[in-house]
Write a protein that holds these residues in place. Structure first.
Motif, PDB file in Angstrom:
ATOM      1  N   PRO A 227       0.818  -1.230   0.000  1.00  0.00           N
ATOM      2  CA  PRO A 227       0.000   0.000   0.000  1.00  0.00           C
ATOM      3  C   PRO A 227       0.842   1.266   0.000  1.00  0.00           C
ATOM      4  O   PRO A 227       0.463   2.268  -0.616  1.00  0.00           O
ATOM      5  N   GLU A 228       1.987   1.238   0.675  1.00  0.00           N
ATOM      6  CA  GLU A 228       2.840   2.426   0.695  1.00  0.00           C
ATOM      7  C   GLU A 228       3.462   2.682  -0.680  1.00  0.00           C
ATOM      8  O   GLU A 228       3.558   3.833  -1.116  1.00  0.00           O
ATOM      9  N   GLN A 229       3.883   1.617  -1.357  1.00  0.00           N
ATOM     10  CA  GLN A 229       4.449   1.803  -2.690  1.00  0.00           C
ATOM     11  C   GLN A 229       3.405   2.356  -3.653  1.00  0.00           C
ATOM     12  O   GLN A 229       3.693   3.246  -4.460  1.00  0.00           O
ATOM     13  N   ALA A 230       2.173   1.855  -3.551  1.00  0.00           N
ATOM     14  CA  ALA A 230       1.104   2.391  -4.396  1.00  0.00           C
ATOM     15  C   ALA A 230       0.839   3.852  -4.076  1.00  0.00           C
ATOM     16  O   ALA A 230       0.635   4.679  -4.980  1.00  0.00           O
ATOM     17  N   GLY A 231       0.835   4.209  -2.784  1.00  0.00           N
ATOM     18  CA  GLY A 231       0.624   5.600  -2.404  1.00  0.00           C
ATOM     19  C   GLY A 231       1.744   6.507  -2.869  1.00  0.00           C
ATOM     20  O   GLY A 231       1.502   7.660  -3.266  1.00  0.00           O
ATOM     21  N   MET A 232       2.982   6.006  -2.842  1.00  0.00           N
ATOM     22  CA  MET A 232       4.103   6.817  -3.319  1.00  0.00           C
ATOM     23  C   MET A 232       3.985   7.081  -4.804  1.00  0.00           C
ATOM     24  O   MET A 232       4.245   8.198  -5.280  1.00  0.00           O
TER      25      MET A 232
ATOM     26  N   LEU B 160      -6.849 -12.249 -18.797  1.00  0.00           N
ATOM     27  CA  LEU B 160      -8.041 -11.679 -19.417  1.00  0.00           C
ATOM     28  C   LEU B 160      -8.322 -10.273 -18.904  1.00  0.00           C
ATOM     29  O   LEU B 160      -8.911  -9.451 -19.618  1.00  0.00           O
ATOM     30  N   LEU B 161      -7.956 -10.006 -17.659  1.00  0.00           N
ATOM     31  CA  LEU B 161      -8.198  -8.705 -17.043  1.00  0.00           C
ATOM     32  C   LEU B 161      -6.915  -8.202 -16.412  1.00  0.00           C
ATOM     33  O   LEU B 161      -6.009  -8.974 -16.102  1.00  0.00           O
ATOM     34  N   THR B 162      -6.861  -6.889 -16.218  1.00  0.00           N
ATOM     35  CA  THR B 162      -5.804  -6.255 -15.433  1.00  0.00           C
ATOM     36  C   THR B 162      -6.454  -5.491 -14.282  1.00  0.00           C
ATOM     37  O   THR B 162      -7.679  -5.302 -14.248  1.00  0.00           O
ATOM     38  N   GLY B 163      -5.625  -5.043 -13.343  1.00  0.00           N
ATOM     39  CA  GLY B 163      -6.160  -4.226 -12.258  1.00  0.00           C
ATOM     40  C   GLY B 163      -6.807  -2.950 -12.763  1.00  0.00           C
ATOM     41  O   GLY B 163      -7.808  -2.480 -12.214  1.00  0.00           O
TER      42      GLY B 163
ATOM     43  N   ARG C 266      -1.075  -6.668   2.725  1.00  0.00           N
ATOM     44  CA  ARG C 266      -2.529  -6.853   2.636  1.00  0.00           C
ATOM     45  C   ARG C 266      -2.958  -7.711   1.455  1.00  0.00           C
ATOM     46  O   ARG C 266      -3.968  -8.396   1.537  1.00  0.00           O
ATOM     47  N   HIS C 267      -2.248  -7.691   0.357  1.00  0.00           N
ATOM     48  CA  HIS C 267      -2.620  -8.453  -0.826  1.00  0.00           C
ATOM     49  C   HIS C 267      -1.415  -9.243  -1.311  1.00  0.00           C
ATOM     50  O   HIS C 267      -0.272  -8.790  -1.206  1.00  0.00           O
ATOM     51  N   ASP C 268      -1.681 -10.430  -1.841  1.00  0.00           N
ATOM     52  CA  ASP C 268      -0.605 -11.315  -2.276  1.00  0.00           C
ATOM     53  C   ASP C 268      -0.277 -11.164  -3.748  1.00  0.00           C
ATOM     54  O   ASP C 268       0.469 -11.962  -4.305  1.00  0.00           O
ATOM     55  N   TRP C 269      -0.823 -10.143  -4.409  1.00  0.00           N
ATOM     56  CA  TRP C 269      -0.645  -9.990  -5.848  1.00  0.00           C
ATOM     57  C   TRP C 269      -0.369  -8.519  -6.136  1.00  0.00           C
ATOM     58  O   TRP C 269      -1.283  -7.724  -6.366  1.00  0.00           O
ATOM     59  N   PRO C 270       0.905  -8.109  -6.152  1.00  0.00           N
ATOM     60  CA  PRO C 270       1.206  -6.675  -6.275  1.00  0.00           C
ATOM     61  C   PRO C 270       0.782  -6.057  -7.599  1.00  0.00           C
ATOM     62  O   PRO C 270       0.307  -4.918  -7.625  1.00  0.00           O
ATOM     63  N   ALA C 271       0.970  -6.770  -8.726  1.00  0.00           N
ATOM     64  CA  ALA C 271       0.757  -6.139 -10.038  1.00  0.00           C
ATOM     65  C   ALA C 271      -0.657  -5.582 -10.213  1.00  0.00           C
ATOM     66  O   ALA C 271      -0.814  -4.423 -10.633  1.00  0.00           O
ATOM     67  N   PRO C 272      -1.732  -6.334  -9.919  1.00  0.00           N
ATOM     68  CA  PRO C 272      -3.070  -5.742 -10.076  1.00  0.00           C
ATOM     69  C   PRO C 272      -3.321  -4.560  -9.147  1.00  0.00           C
ATOM     70  O   PRO C 272      -4.001  -3.603  -9.535  1.00  0.00           O
ATOM     71  N   VAL C 273      -2.778  -4.609  -7.933  1.00  0.00           N
ATOM     72  CA  VAL C 273      -2.988  -3.506  -6.992  1.00  0.00           C
ATOM     73  C   VAL C 273      -2.321  -2.236  -7.507  1.00  0.00           C
ATOM     74  O   VAL C 273      -2.927  -1.152  -7.521  1.00  0.00           O
ATOM     75  N   LEU C 274      -1.071  -2.347  -7.961  1.00  0.00           N
ATOM     76  CA  LEU C 274      -0.361  -1.172  -8.470  1.00  0.00           C
ATOM     77  C   LEU C 274      -1.017  -0.640  -9.741  1.00  0.00           C
ATOM     78  O   LEU C 274      -1.130   0.584  -9.933  1.00  0.00           O
ATOM     79  N   ALA C 275      -1.483  -1.551 -10.610  1.00  0.00           N
ATOM     80  CA  ALA C 275      -2.171  -1.101 -11.826  1.00  0.00           C
ATOM     81  C   ALA C 275      -3.481  -0.407 -11.490  1.00  0.00           C
ATOM     82  O   ALA C 275      -3.844   0.601 -12.117  1.00  0.00           O
ATOM     83  N   ALA C 276      -4.211  -0.929 -10.500  1.00  0.00           N
ATOM     84  CA  ALA C 276      -5.477  -0.317 -10.105  1.00  0.00           C
ATOM     85  C   ALA C 276      -5.253   1.076  -9.525  1.00  0.00           C
ATOM     86  O   ALA C 276      -6.002   2.018  -9.822  1.00  0.00           O
ATOM     87  N   HIS C 277      -4.224   1.242  -8.699  1.00  0.00           N
ATOM     88  CA  HIS C 277      -3.940   2.560  -8.129  1.00  0.00           C
ATOM     89  C   HIS C 277      -3.516   3.547  -9.212  1.00  0.00           C
ATOM     90  O   HIS C 277      -3.913   4.721  -9.176  1.00  0.00           O
TER      91      HIS C 277
END
Length: 458
Positions: A235-240, A365-368, A396-407
């Motif tokens: 979450p901190e990397q996504a916020g940065m 098939l999908l991305t974040g 919090r999540h075990d899959w960084p790529a979709p989280v970072l793409a969603a942010h």
């Protein structure tokens, strides 16, 4: 005494506000804190997952009751994080070697002697933390900053000063500025002071971007490699990355501006906002603060800096992600179309929704970014727990790529809201009952229209 319906309304608004605050500028977060009524603010502080800057600003600008509720919130990860060294854990370790102990002597350390020891033993924070606990003359913030500007303190000494120095906020933030460092070598632990400042609740991502120098170090924080020590959580990397995207927004999508950034940032000694302002104002050669430019020569950005700039460059994500696995001709496009349509049809349960979306993500098939753009309702799209699941760890999540793409996609979609607190407040008020997508919500709230109206189904 609020009714059950009023209580449910306050809880749902607090849940939605928590998601929006992860993507809002600092001044919008402060404004929204003051707009929330007492029950909603209580539920926000006590029950919701809160980003690190939100916690920092709530502690800084909230009331005593807000701080009490945050202390009782089991979802707020402590600062420092459990398992990572803080002042108490450093104090429990063996003390400094004989050399710093003998150099300290029996009496109180003078200011110059203390700074000399901090420079000599400042590679890691353990010894500086011990030195700062010895009797010493009170550090004068002005004199400390002058010494730091002349010759920046080592990262471990800066981290120790942030932890136990008791310095004013302005002084602590100014210690992140290392533009005066001579030579081309960057300490291996250069990232620890800004990460620690965020982790301990001293600074927000926006304040780190505004004060950290040189600018190329600020950009490297967007994709700092995982290490065994102090590092960003997911979450901190996504916020940065969100804060950096906001700082680079004045460049727009102009290839000329981005080419200038790529050319000048390796050798620029000031902060990233200073460099962006110089480029946008039309300066042919952005000024190099402190006169002498002793960093790497200006030129094409080397890796990993070029990779970071590619991550932050504006533009929509690719419409067709890379397929995974063996697909017949035309089969992938058909399956992807069905997966996109399914985002507009919530499943019978959250767990079924999570299983389906994770399967689509694993097959490519999908991305974040797809989930944020097309999933309804918008409040579910903004909550990764509703489509990716959650965990108990700091990431919090075990899959960084979709989280970072969603942010990253959310940062792009919230651009219509800009820095206008009224627009963000309209989006927050509309989000609990909004049945459309995130792009529809942001477009309506940014235009000043009735964002609460329910849009037609996609």
């Amino acid at each position: 005494m609020p009714t059950a319906q009023e209580d449910r309304t306050s809880r749902r608004l607090a849940w939605c506000v928590a998601h929006l605050l992860r993507h809002a500028p600092d001044h919008v977060v402060i404004d929204m804190i003051h707009r929330l009524d007492e029950p909603t603010l209580k539920y926000l502080c006590r029950d919701e997952w809160l980003s690190a800057p939100t916690v920092t600003l709530l502690l800084r600008h909230g009331a005593a009751a807000d701080r009490g509720f945050i202390a009782r919130n089991p979802r707020v990860v402590g600062r420092p994080l459990p398992g990572l060294p803080g002042p108490a854990r450093y104090a429990a370790r063996p003390g400094p070697g004989r050399e710093p102990a003998e150099a300290a002597g029996p009496g109180p350390l003078g200011r110059d002697a203390l700074l000399a020891l901090l420079r000599r033993h400042g590679r890691r924070p353990r010894t500086p933390l011990t030195l700062l606990r010895l009797p010493h003359d009170l550090l004068d913030p002005g004199a400390l900053l002058r010494e730091h500007a002349r010759d920046p303190l080592p990262p471990g000494a800066v981290e120790a000063l942030l932890l136990v120095g008791g310095l004013p906020l302005e002084t602590s933030l100014a210690l992140l500025d290392t533009r005066g460092r001579t030579g081309g070598d960057i300490p291996a632990s250069w990232h620890r002071p800004p990460v620690r400042a965020v982790r301990m609740g001293l600074a927000t991502f926006e304040e780190v971007v505004a004060h950290l120098a040189p600018a190329h170090l600020t950009l490297r924080l967007a994709d700092h490699p995982a290490t065994g020590g102090l590092r960003w959580s997911l979450p901190e990397q996504a916020g940065m990355r969100t804060a950096l995207t906001r700082a680079l927004r004045p460049l727009g999508d102009s290839p000329r501006h981005w080419a200038a950034l790529e050319h000048h940032v390796p050798g620029f000694r000031g902060t990233l906002p200073e460099l962006v302002a110089a480029i946008v104002s039309g300066d042919r050669t952005p000024p190099a603060p402190d006169a002498e430019q002793t960093g790497p020569a200006a030129g094409p950005a080397p890796d990993p800096l070029a990779h970071v700039l590619g991550l932050l460059r504006p533009g929509p994500p690719p419409e067709h992600p890379e397929p995974r696995g063996d697909w017949e001709p035309g089969q992938f496009s058909a399956e992807r179309g069905l997966a996109l349509v399914s985002l507009a049809v919530p499943m019978d349960s959250v767990q079924e929704d999570i299983r389906w979306i994770r399967d689509c993500l694993s097959r490519g098939l999908l991305t974040g970014a797809d989930v944020v753009r097309y999933k309804v309702p918008a409040c579910w799209a903004l909550d990764e727990d509703h489509w990716l699941g959650d965990g108990d760890g700091p990431d919090r999540h075990d899959w960084p790529a979709p989280v970072l793409a969603a942010h990253a996609e959310t940062a792009r979609l919230t651009a219509p809201l800009g820095d206008d607190p009224e627009a963000w407040w309209r989006a927050a008020r509309a989000l609990p009952d909004f049945t459309g997508t995130v792009p529809e919500l942001c477009a309506a709230a940014g235009a000043g229209g009735p964002a609460a109206r329910e849009p037609s189904a996609p």
